[in-house]
Enzyme design. Sequence first.
Site, PDB file in Angstrom:
ATOM      1  N   ASP A 368      28.098  49.041  51.347  1.00 53.89           N
ATOM      2  CA  ASP A 368      29.003  48.342  50.414  1.00 53.89           C
ATOM      3  C   ASP A 368      28.195  47.631  49.330  1.00 53.89           C
ATOM      4  O   ASP A 368      27.023  47.956  49.076  1.00 53.89           O
ATOM      5  CB  ASP A 368      29.907  47.384  51.215  1.00 53.89           C
ATOM      6  CG  ASP A 368      31.269  47.195  50.587  1.00 53.89           C
ATOM      7  OD1 ASP A 368      31.382  46.391  49.658  1.00 53.89           O
ATOM      8  OD2 ASP A 368      32.226  47.878  51.013  1.00 53.89           O
ATOM      9  N   ARG A 445      35.456  36.172  39.355  1.00 56.10           N
ATOM     10  CA  ARG A 445      34.357  36.569  40.231  1.00 56.10           C
ATOM     11  C   ARG A 445      33.083  36.823  39.406  1.00 56.10           C
ATOM     12  O   ARG A 445      32.354  37.790  39.642  1.00 56.10           O
ATOM     13  CB  ARG A 445      34.728  37.815  41.038  1.00 56.10           C
ATOM     14  CG  ARG A 445      34.056  37.884  42.394  1.00 56.10           C
ATOM     15  CD  ARG A 445      34.224  39.241  43.051  1.00 56.10           C
ATOM     16  NE  ARG A 445      33.730  39.216  44.418  1.00 56.10           N
ATOM     17  CZ  ARG A 445      33.229  40.252  45.047  1.00 56.10           C
ATOM     18  NH1 ARG A 445      33.168  41.425  44.473  1.00 56.10           N
ATOM     19  NH2 ARG A 445      32.804  40.152  46.284  1.00 56.10           N
ATOM     20  N   LYS A 478      33.349  54.509  47.708  1.00 54.25           N
ATOM     21  CA  LYS A 478      34.405  53.485  47.652  1.00 54.25           C
ATOM     22  C   LYS A 478      34.393  52.927  46.229  1.00 54.25           C
ATOM     23  O   LYS A 478      33.386  52.360  45.788  1.00 54.25           O
ATOM     24  CB  LYS A 478      34.096  52.386  48.674  1.00 54.25           C
ATOM     25  CG  LYS A 478      35.073  51.220  48.662  1.00 54.25           C
ATOM     26  CD  LYS A 478      34.739  50.273  49.806  1.00 54.25           C
ATOM     27  CE  LYS A 478      35.541  49.001  49.770  1.00 54.25           C
ATOM     28  NZ  LYS A 478      35.061  48.027  50.768  1.00 54.25           N
ATOM     29  N   ASP A 480      35.657  50.353  43.807  1.00 51.90           N
ATOM     30  CA  ASP A 480      36.281  49.020  43.875  1.00 51.90           C
ATOM     31  C   ASP A 480      36.633  48.505  42.471  1.00 51.90           C
ATOM     32  O   ASP A 480      36.153  49.034  41.461  1.00 51.90           O
ATOM     33  CB  ASP A 480      35.277  48.074  44.557  1.00 51.90           C
ATOM     34  CG  ASP A 480      35.930  46.874  45.217  1.00 51.90           C
ATOM     35  OD1 ASP A 480      37.138  46.645  44.988  1.00 51.90           O
ATOM     36  OD2 ASP A 480      35.233  46.153  45.950  1.00 51.90           O
ATOM     37  N   MET A 481      37.447  47.474  42.392  1.00 54.93           N
ATOM     38  CA  MET A 481      37.834  46.867  41.108  1.00 54.93           C
ATOM     39  C   MET A 481      38.376  45.469  41.421  1.00 54.93           C
ATOM     40  O   MET A 481      39.431  45.343  42.010  1.00 54.93           O
ATOM     41  CB  MET A 481      38.926  47.738  40.471  1.00 54.93           C
ATOM     42  CG  MET A 481      39.246  47.438  39.039  1.00 54.93           C
ATOM     43  SD  MET A 481      40.300  46.011  38.878  1.00 54.93           S
ATOM     44  CE  MET A 481      41.920  46.686  39.021  1.00 54.93           C
ATOM     45  N   ASN A 482      37.604  44.438  41.053  1.00 59.19           N
ATOM     46  CA  ASN A 482      37.862  43.120  41.622  1.00 59.19           C
ATOM     47  C   ASN A 482      38.414  42.035  40.706  1.00 59.19           C
ATOM     48  O   ASN A 482      38.230  40.848  40.984  1.00 59.19           O
ATOM     49  CB  ASN A 482      36.590  42.603  42.298  1.00 59.19           C
ATOM     50  CG  ASN A 482      36.419  43.243  43.667  1.00 59.19           C
ATOM     51  OD1 ASN A 482      37.253  43.065  44.539  1.00 59.19           O
ATOM     52  ND2 ASN A 482      35.368  44.017  43.833  1.00 59.19           N
ATOM     53  N   CYS A 528      39.892  51.141  45.830  1.00 57.60           N
ATOM     54  CA  CYS A 528      39.965  49.781  46.366  1.00 57.60           C
ATOM     55  C   CYS A 528      40.091  48.858  45.171  1.00 57.60           C
ATOM     56  O   CYS A 528      39.543  49.142  44.108  1.00 57.60           O
ATOM     57  CB  CYS A 528      38.658  49.502  47.128  1.00 57.60           C
ATOM     58  SG  CYS A 528      38.432  47.790  47.629  1.00 57.60           S
ATOM     59  N   ASP A 550      41.944  43.477  51.943  1.00 55.66           N
ATOM     60  CA  ASP A 550      40.744  42.765  52.392  1.00 55.66           C
ATOM     61  C   ASP A 550      41.037  41.947  53.641  1.00 55.66           C
ATOM     62  O   ASP A 550      40.129  41.373  54.230  1.00 55.66           O
ATOM     63  CB  ASP A 550      40.239  41.834  51.282  1.00 55.66           C
ATOM     64  CG  ASP A 550      39.280  42.559  50.358  1.00 55.66           C
ATOM     65  OD1 ASP A 550      38.874  43.685  50.685  1.00 55.66           O
ATOM     66  OD2 ASP A 550      38.940  42.000  49.304  1.00 55.66           O
TER      67      ASP A 550
HETATM   68  C1  DGJ Z   1      36.230  43.758  47.552  1.00 55.62           C
HETATM   69  C2  DGJ Z   1      36.491  44.807  48.587  1.00 55.62           C
HETATM   70  O1  DGJ Z   1      37.846  44.863  48.897  1.00 55.62           O
HETATM   71  C3  DGJ Z   1      35.646  44.523  49.812  1.00 55.62           C
HETATM   72  O2  DGJ Z   1      35.957  45.428  50.830  1.00 55.62           O
HETATM   73  C4  DGJ Z   1      34.207  44.596  49.415  1.00 55.62           C
HETATM   74  O3  DGJ Z   1      33.897  45.902  49.028  1.00 55.62           O
HETATM   75  C5  DGJ Z   1      33.922  43.623  48.293  1.00 55.62           C
HETATM   76  N1  DGJ Z   1      34.823  43.788  47.197  1.00 55.62           N
HETATM   77  C6  DGJ Z   1      32.517  43.775  47.793  1.00 55.62           C
HETATM   78  O4  DGJ Z   1      32.256  43.001  46.703  1.00 55.62           O
END
Ligand code: DGJ
Length: 730
Positions: A368, A445, A478, A480-482, A528, A550
């Site tokens: 990850d 973030r 994976k 991701d996008m946060n 994700c 999460d």
């Molecule tokens: C958010 C994801 O949902 C988590 O599973 C993990 O990958 C984190 N980001 C990592 O920054």
Amino acid sequence: MGVSFNQDRKQFHLSTINTSYLMEVVLDRHLVHGYWGKRIHTPDLKCFVDLYEVCSFSPNPEKNHKSISFDTMPREYPDYGRSDYQSPAFEVRLEDGSHVCAPVYKSHRIYKGKEGIEGMPSLYACEDDVVETLEISLVDDLFGLEVILHYSVYEAYDVITRRVTFVNRGNGSIQLKKALSANVDFYQNHDFELMNLYGGWARERHISKIPIGHSTHVVDSKRGASSHEQNPFIALLGPKTTEHVGEVYAMNLIYSGSFMGEVSVNSYGGTRMQMGMNTIDFEWDLLPSTSFDTPEVVMVYSHEGLNGMSKIFHKIYKDRLCRGHWQDKVRPIRINNWEATYFDFDEQKIKTLIDESANLGIELMVLDDGWFGQRDSDSSGLGDWFVNKEKLPGGLEALADYANEKGMDFGLWFEPEMVSPDSALYKKHPNWCLHVPNRDRSEARNQLILDMGRADVRNYLFSALSQVLKSASIRYVKWDMNRNMTEVGSAILATNKQKETSHRYILGLYNLLDKITKAFPDILFESCSGGGGRFDPGMLYYMPQTWTSDDTDSYERLKIQWGTSMLYPPITMGAHVSEIPNHQVMRMTPLHTRAYVAMAANLGFELDLTKLSDEEKSVVKSHIDQYKRIRKTVQLGEFYRLISPYENNCTAWMFQSKDKNQVVLFYYRHLAKPNDLEPKIKLHYLDPEGLYRLEDGQQFYGDTLMNFGLRLPTMTGDFDSVMVILDKVK
Ligand code: DGJ
């Protein structure tokens, strides 16, 4: 079946095995909605709608027809400003500054199969599918605007899709201000309940049901992503609809950006249901001789309650939305190091995790966040997609090879759409992110969002990611996008096109996903967004599974997976066993319950396996062995909800294999109660004459299991659970 047109009556009849959808052209001009619901014969209906004169507060756009008012008439794709006082399905600003638009029926075309939408995800049709498409052309001659309504009818799947194309056939520019994908006017119906899937980060897709009353309800996301907050889904439920019986009318939008669903009731009791892209951060400058496509809405009618609705969505999403190498293959059991190590890992730690995983029968190691650039926390490094050799001296190759030697595959985390201000990429290209000149850039973030509408950004990402993916044997990604959008503006768009930024972002994202998934067709991609912040059919078109949430706490997950299963099949839902106390809610739940919740979806693990005792390891191994026994049923079979966690002190759901020979029941008790009876649960959807054998040798007929029920062992303590596997022996 399919699409038929009655030339004399000017009536359209769209029909699937169980559904009819009717429209009529009134006075050769106005496209009127007739019906959507259980399949009916129509030769006896001379007209689908009754028109009658009402009071002067329902104005008449037709001079000589006092019985025509758009205020009372169910409309197929309502425009703005001509006696319809509910929300329009589209709105324009014309060159003369006016907003009124009057497209009328001009022609239609019916053809076999279905065309895709250029650059956007949609349901597809295969050669042997019985799918027919109807295109109805409505034209406003004054400004040369053509509005094409597309309907595709999937007969056997019981699904109708809708979308719209706007074509500027005039000489002046037309500003599109609202462009929804579908509108349905229910005539004199206002006793519905509105259902939607709401939530937030780590508590996605919870169920909400409210009576619609006499008011307007909006279910939407303004975040630039389909979002944790709402899923792009609304359903109207008839009175007394349950999981097993009753009527459901559902719309799910194949789109990953801001969206809106609206339900309103007018003064005559007419209910309008709409779905499409959100009007916030949207406008489109439709230049002469250009066109604009809306995303597609999947419309499902069920008269067999919510399970009936889900069965239809699950089947068509598995068969005609998801694509590629992994579409109908069982998915590998994963170990993900995020909750095991967070950013604190090195090569040796990951190798130890691989050793432990391989011994337990886990099939894929997912590395990850934190393997690249300067990334020891979430404050830096995004955008710098090259291996951090201080942490991983042997690079990704050493880890992938090590996993392969142990019989496991290797996968990797990326967050391609983002950039950290503290990164080499940002220093080089500070204008590559979404921003508005001279305004602060709001961070979330510690990161900003790259402008995916830019070809140079996409080219950089494609080449950086490709280089990494070619550098080692990587079998899974994976994606991701946060964070969500703020200061939505683009450095490359003209001032009058700034409101196109958000939609251009999504188009750019789809373009990159298309390119990368085609370049690496064997890689299993999982999307994700801080868990399930973009769990939508648009993403599933490119990536056949999604990290559901999460939140890995097994009790919270019951509600999340229950809600998610309304639309999305269990094979698409990543679900991991994690440690206790749970990292999100600090709850303690037994290991077997954590496993049984994750085993009811696409299983993985996310904990430091080295910390488990030998006894716990052997329990985990037995869960993995059991999952391998039921995996085909869970991932490729049918899924049904039985007892809702929202209304009870327990949850139950079941799976049935494609060939109907294996049935798996999961039952979870929430809180312990003193002096409680042993649970007895009624199964559904079995063969009443079939004989089913339990693992302990007991045998029961399907009708017994469905009517008398199955006795389960007494539960002990909070969050106890049981899994029952039944084999059909006759
Ligand atoms: C958010 C994801 O949902 C988590 O599973 C993990 O990958 C984190 N980001 C990592 O920054």
